[in-house]
Design a protein around this motif. Sequence first.
Motif, PDB file in Angstrom:
ATOM      1  N   ALA A  26     -45.046  11.679   4.382  1.00  0.00           N
ATOM      2  CA  ALA A  26     -45.404  12.357   3.252  1.00  0.00           C
ATOM      3  C   ALA A  26     -45.327  11.506   1.969  1.00  0.00           C
ATOM      4  O   ALA A  26     -46.261  11.402   1.070  1.00  0.00           O
ATOM      5  N   LEU A  27     -44.181  11.062   1.782  1.00  0.00           N
ATOM      6  CA  LEU A  27     -43.916  10.415   0.484  1.00  0.00           C
ATOM      7  C   LEU A  27     -44.798   9.053   0.413  1.00  0.00           C
ATOM      8  O   LEU A  27     -45.102   8.491  -0.568  1.00  0.00           O
ATOM      9  N   ALA A  28     -44.879   8.253   1.718  1.00  0.00           N
ATOM     10  CA  ALA A  28     -45.622   7.322   1.667  1.00  0.00           C
ATOM     11  C   ALA A  28     -46.956   7.591   1.380  1.00  0.00           C
ATOM     12  O   ALA A  28     -47.815   6.749   0.954  1.00  0.00           O
ATOM     13  N   GLN A  29     -47.569   8.579   1.571  1.00  0.00           N
ATOM     14  CA  GLN A  29     -48.907   9.095   1.235  1.00  0.00           C
ATOM     15  C   GLN A  29     -49.044   9.041  -0.407  1.00  0.00           C
ATOM     16  O   GLN A  29     -50.030   8.707  -0.596  1.00  0.00           O
ATOM     17  N   PHE A  30     -48.032   9.666  -0.847  1.00  0.00           N
ATOM     18  CA  PHE A  30     -48.095   9.691  -2.395  1.00  0.00           C
ATOM     19  C   PHE A  30     -48.335   8.212  -2.856  1.00  0.00           C
ATOM     20  O   PHE A  30     -49.166   7.876  -3.934  1.00  0.00           O
TER      21      PHE A  30
END
Length: 199
Positions: free
Chosen positions: A86-90
């Motif tokens: 999820a944070l990688a997607q940001f």
Amino acid sequence: MRIEQDQDHETKRDRVRRLLLHPLEGIGFRFPKAVEADEGRKRLDRLADELGYMSETNLRRLFEAMRSKGEGRARDFWPSHAAFVALAQFAQPRPLEEMPGLASWFGSAAGRAALAEGRLVEEYRWWLSKHRPPLNPHERRIVADRAGAAQSKVARLRERLDLRLPVDAADREWLHAYETHEAAARELVRRGQAQGEVA
């Protein structure tokens, strides 16, 4: 000289290890004792493979974001795979062209069914994790169970926010990640429907 040669031939997995996983281990991230060493290694290898598309700059950004996300009482257990993704997607959204099956699947009747039956986000997360849809009754049951639990949590958190009650920062982050995945999955379904109407 040897170090330079090794870096010239560094794999994507090795780059993720060097810039993200090893630094997180260096500040104390570990698995609970119940997780065997081989299993822990497999989980980190899978994560490294999942994040191999990211640039060096964004892997460093992800390290900074994840260093405060440890789980457990001492906040030193590895965060979940989903939290990293999820944070990688940001930091750097994974290009859909790297997952052509994802777009076509969500644009098909299967994606519309997942939306109608409340499984959309968890099927999207399954794809992000496994790079394929759930294939058998056992996997579909796992996704359905996760979807039911997630929807209950979403409803509870949204209600608390609507009532202006306190919500833990980790729960806020979880809800934000859920809503980000929901928006991305809905967009894939919408695109598929639009293409079907044009055809």
